[in-house]
Write a protein that holds these residues in place. Structure first.
Motif, PDB file in Angstrom:
ATOM      1  N   ALA A 204       0.835  -1.203   0.000  1.00 40.80           N
ATOM      2  CA  ALA A 204       0.000   0.000   0.000  1.00 40.80           C
ATOM      3  C   ALA A 204       0.869   1.252   0.000  1.00 40.80           C
ATOM      4  CB  ALA A 204      -0.927   0.009   1.203  1.00 40.80           C
ATOM      5  N   ILE A 205       0.338   2.337  -0.602  1.00 42.50           N
ATOM      6  CA  ILE A 205       1.016   3.628  -0.655  1.00 42.50           C
ATOM      7  C   ILE A 205      -0.020   4.709  -0.360  1.00 42.50           C
ATOM      8  CG2 ILE A 205       2.273   5.274  -2.110  1.00 42.50           C
ATOM      9  CD1 ILE A 205       3.201   2.868  -3.803  1.00 42.50           C
ATOM     10  N   VAL A 206       0.330   5.645   0.528  1.00 41.50           N
ATOM     11  CA  VAL A 206      -0.556   6.773   0.807  1.00 41.50           C
ATOM     12  C   VAL A 206      -0.248   7.880  -0.194  1.00 41.50           C
ATOM     13  CG1 VAL A 206      -1.222   8.548   2.468  1.00 41.50           C
ATOM     14  CG2 VAL A 206      -0.770   6.219   3.246  1.00 41.50           C
ATOM     15  N   ALA A 207      -1.283   8.310  -0.912  1.00 42.34           N
ATOM     16  CA  ALA A 207      -1.130   9.332  -1.961  1.00 42.34           C
ATOM     17  C   ALA A 207      -1.856  10.605  -1.540  1.00 42.34           C
ATOM     18  CB  ALA A 207      -1.688   8.814  -3.281  1.00 42.34           C
ATOM     19  N   PRO A 208      -1.154  11.748  -1.494  1.00 46.45           N
ATOM     20  CA  PRO A 208      -1.798  12.991  -1.049  1.00 46.45           C
ATOM     21  C   PRO A 208      -2.687  13.650  -2.106  1.00 46.45           C
ATOM     22  CG  PRO A 208       0.513  13.396  -1.569  1.00 46.45           C
ATOM     23  CD  PRO A 208       0.301  11.919  -1.702  1.00 46.45           C
ATOM     24  N   ASP A 209      -2.516  13.268  -3.374  1.00 42.96           N
ATOM     25  CA  ASP A 209      -3.314  13.905  -4.426  1.00 42.96           C
ATOM     26  C   ASP A 209      -3.564  12.908  -5.564  1.00 42.96           C
ATOM     27  OD1 ASP A 209      -0.935  13.874  -6.009  1.00 42.96           O
ATOM     28  OD2 ASP A 209      -0.333  15.781  -5.107  1.00 42.96           O
ATOM     29  N   LEU A 210      -4.278  13.366  -6.589  1.00 41.53           N
ATOM     30  CA  LEU A 210      -4.668  12.490  -7.691  1.00 41.53           C
ATOM     31  C   LEU A 210      -3.457  11.962  -8.459  1.00 41.53           C
ATOM     32  CD1 LEU A 210      -6.712  11.162  -9.542  1.00 41.53           C
ATOM     33  CD2 LEU A 210      -6.992  13.350 -10.742  1.00 41.53           C
ATOM     34  N   ASP A 211      -2.518  12.814  -8.759  1.00 39.85           N
ATOM     35  CA  ASP A 211      -1.342  12.376  -9.526  1.00 39.85           C
ATOM     36  C   ASP A 211      -0.579  11.292  -8.765  1.00 39.85           C
ATOM     37  OD1 ASP A 211      -1.917  14.084 -11.604  1.00 39.85           O
ATOM     38  OD2 ASP A 211      -0.602  15.697 -10.886  1.00 39.85           O
ATOM     39  N   VAL A 275      -5.465   9.574  -0.104  1.00 43.09           N
ATOM     40  CA  VAL A 275      -6.036   8.220  -0.215  1.00 43.09           C
ATOM     41  C   VAL A 275      -4.912   7.206  -0.062  1.00 43.09           C
ATOM     42  CG1 VAL A 275      -7.964   8.890  -1.694  1.00 43.09           C
ATOM     43  CG2 VAL A 275      -5.778   8.195  -2.731  1.00 43.09           C
ATOM     44  N   GLU A 276      -5.299   6.023   0.352  1.00 44.74           N
ATOM     45  CA  GLU A 276      -4.364   4.900   0.376  1.00 44.74           C
ATOM     46  C   GLU A 276      -4.673   4.006  -0.816  1.00 44.74           C
ATOM     47  OE1 GLU A 276      -2.929   2.001   3.836  1.00 44.74           O
ATOM     48  OE2 GLU A 276      -4.871   1.404   3.001  1.00 44.74           O
ATOM     49  N   VAL A 277      -3.668   3.757  -1.609  1.00 54.29           N
ATOM     50  CA  VAL A 277      -3.811   2.857  -2.748  1.00 54.29           C
ATOM     51  C   VAL A 277      -3.128   1.543  -2.390  1.00 54.29           C
ATOM     52  CG1 VAL A 277      -3.356   2.506  -5.196  1.00 54.29           C
ATOM     53  CG2 VAL A 277      -3.784   4.817  -4.327  1.00 54.29           C
ATOM     54  N   ALA A 278      -3.867   0.439  -2.491  1.00 54.09           N
ATOM     55  CA  ALA A 278      -3.331  -0.858  -2.072  1.00 54.09           C
ATOM     56  C   ALA A 278      -3.641  -1.921  -3.116  1.00 54.09           C
ATOM     57  CB  ALA A 278      -3.918  -1.266  -0.731  1.00 54.09           C
ATOM     58  N   GLU A 279      -2.837  -2.975  -3.084  1.00 50.56           N
ATOM     59  CA  GLU A 279      -3.086  -4.082  -4.005  1.00 50.56           C
ATOM     60  C   GLU A 279      -4.427  -4.742  -3.672  1.00 50.56           C
ATOM     61  OE1 GLU A 279      -1.102  -7.960  -3.340  1.00 50.56           O
ATOM     62  OE2 GLU A 279       0.084  -6.895  -1.828  1.00 50.56           O
ATOM     63  N   MET A 280      -5.105  -5.218  -4.686  1.00 49.68           N
ATOM     64  CA  MET A 280      -6.350  -5.967  -4.507  1.00 49.68           C
ATOM     65  C   MET A 280      -5.963  -7.419  -4.249  1.00 49.68           C
ATOM     66  SD  MET A 280      -9.746  -5.486  -4.802  1.00 49.68           S
ATOM     67  CE  MET A 280     -11.164  -6.595  -4.762  1.00 49.68           C
ATOM     68  N   VAL A 281      -6.201  -7.890  -3.033  1.00 52.57           N
ATOM     69  CA  VAL A 281      -5.728  -9.229  -2.675  1.00 52.57           C
ATOM     70  C   VAL A 281      -6.557 -10.296  -3.389  1.00 52.57           C
ATOM     71  CG1 VAL A 281      -4.930  -8.439  -0.425  1.00 52.57           C
ATOM     72  CG2 VAL A 281      -7.212  -9.415  -0.635  1.00 52.57           C
TER      73      VAL A 281
END
Length: 405
Positions: A204-211, A275-281
């Protein structure tokens, strides 16, 4: 041994014995020889011993004495269904006498079923300390707890091995939450705790914006999951702050915009860090596992299958913490849906050892760090034997939070 005057209530007691793992004495020849003298020919000398509806208080007394004096019978349960011919007052006097005579020799419980007279009798007997219940399941559950306690006392003491846990890293995550004035951990902080515990989580990675969200999805690889990150939004699904199975860049952009729009409508004052973007297990068996500081029992660990099994059927089990691998396996095997983990309809056995390892680690955590009042992993996805588990969502509450101490 179950003694009854009604076949129906006897069947209920038998079912309850199976549920609470209370074994029934089943030497048919011995039962027939012992109890045939206290019942009519159409009665049943099998266990449950059915004295039939015409039984008197004297018949009950004889049957209970025979059972309680039999060295091969470990405990006795006496059931009574109210009938028009039965002398309830005489029976109410018999129970305290029998209980006082044998209470130090064998466990005895009673269950009475009937109308107003029976309810009055139960109230009076309970005030006198007699173990009498209006529900056979309650009565049998007491025997079940007693037998489990006896078996536990007889089992060899388990050596609880120390597990490798990065406690300084966990302290750091808790300190960050405290410094921010929170009594709960954000998703990425909870994942840091899981990593320190040695429990696998999705990348998982926390992303502060859309890019940054698009870049994170490309780095992790599709499909991905997206969740809002905000200390003001704890229940992300309720706020529309979760998007699943995003397959490409376009879907990531649409999901990001939808999450921001929904969360701002849900709580206009919420501070959203991103948002947090994470792999779909990948698919596996969904379970729930957690630990907490119980006000009565201290640190405890809980396990159950996820979804309907825990929400509707309440199919969960508990153990005191800390616990070893043997106790953890016992807790896992106690749930009614355990066969699903063993593999059904051609499916392979699931990685029960990996679940036990998570239970041991959670138990060690709440035993040592009493500032953590609750930690819940829901779901903990379990894969085939040897393939491990993955903690998809981790929730952690600290002392001072609602529901905490």
């Amino acid at each position: 041994m179950i003694i009854t005057n009604g076949g129906g209530i006897g069947v209920l007691a038998t079912d309850a014995c199976e549920k609470y793992k209370v074994s029934l004495y089943d030497d048919q020849e011995a039962l027939k020889k012992a109890f045939s003298s206290v019942m009519p020919e159409f009665g049943s000398t099998k266990n449950p011993v059915d004295l039939t509806g015409q039984a008197t208080a004297e018949d009950y007394e004889k049957a209970m004495n025979l059972a309680l004096k039999n060295d091969r019978i470990g405990s006795v349960m006496s059931l009574y269904c109210e009938t028009a011919l039965f002398d309830t007052e005489a029976f109410s006097k018999l129970l305290p006498e029998t209980y006082a005579r044998y209470r130090k020799e064998k466990p005895i419980v009673f269950s009475l079923f009937g109308g107003e007279r029976i309810e009055r009798a139960i109230t009076k007997l309970r005030k006198s300390g007699i173990p009498v219940f209006p529900d056979v399941y309650e009565a049998v559950s007491c025997l079940g707890a007693l037998y489990r306690s006896w078996e536990y006392a007889r089992s060899p003491e388990e050596t609880i091995e120390e597990v490798k846990i990065d406690y300084p890293a966990i302290e750091g995550a808790l300190a960050a939450a405290r410094a921010d004035g929170r009594t709960f951990l954000l998703a990425h902080e909870a994942e840091q705790v899981a990593a320190a515990l040695g429990i696998p989580t999705p990348q998982a990675i926390v992303a502060p914006d859309l890019d940054a969200a698009v870049a994170a999805a490309e780095r992790i690889g599709y499909p991905v999951v997206m969740k809002v990150v905000s200390k003001d939004i704890i229940h992300k699904s309720d706020a529309g702050g979760v998007a699943l199975d995003l397959e490409n860049q376009v879907e990531v952009i649409d999901a990001y915009q939808a999450i921001m729009r929904s969360c701002r409508a849900y709580n206009p004052k919420a501070v959203i860090q991103g948002v947090e973007v994470a792999e779909m297990v990948r698919t596996g068996v969904e379970t729930i596992i957690g630990a907490r500081q119980d006000p009565s029992f201290g640190p405890v660990v809980m396990f159950g299958l996820g979804g309907i099994y825990v929400e509707v059927m309440k199919d969960v089990s508990f153990r005191a913490a800390p616990l070893g691998k043997r106790t953890a396996h016992s807790m896992i095997g106690e749930i009614r849906s355990y066969p699903l983990l063993l593999g059904v309809r051609g499916e392979k056995r699931k990685d029960i050892d990996a679940i036990a390892d998570v239970a041991v680690r959670l138990g060690a955590l709440v035993h040592r760090m009493r500032d953590i009042t609750d930690i819940e992993i829901n779901p903990l996805v379990v894969y085939d034997h040897g393939e491990g588990v993955k903690a998809v969502d981790v929730r952690i509450l600290l002392k001072g939070s609602p529901g905490g101490e």
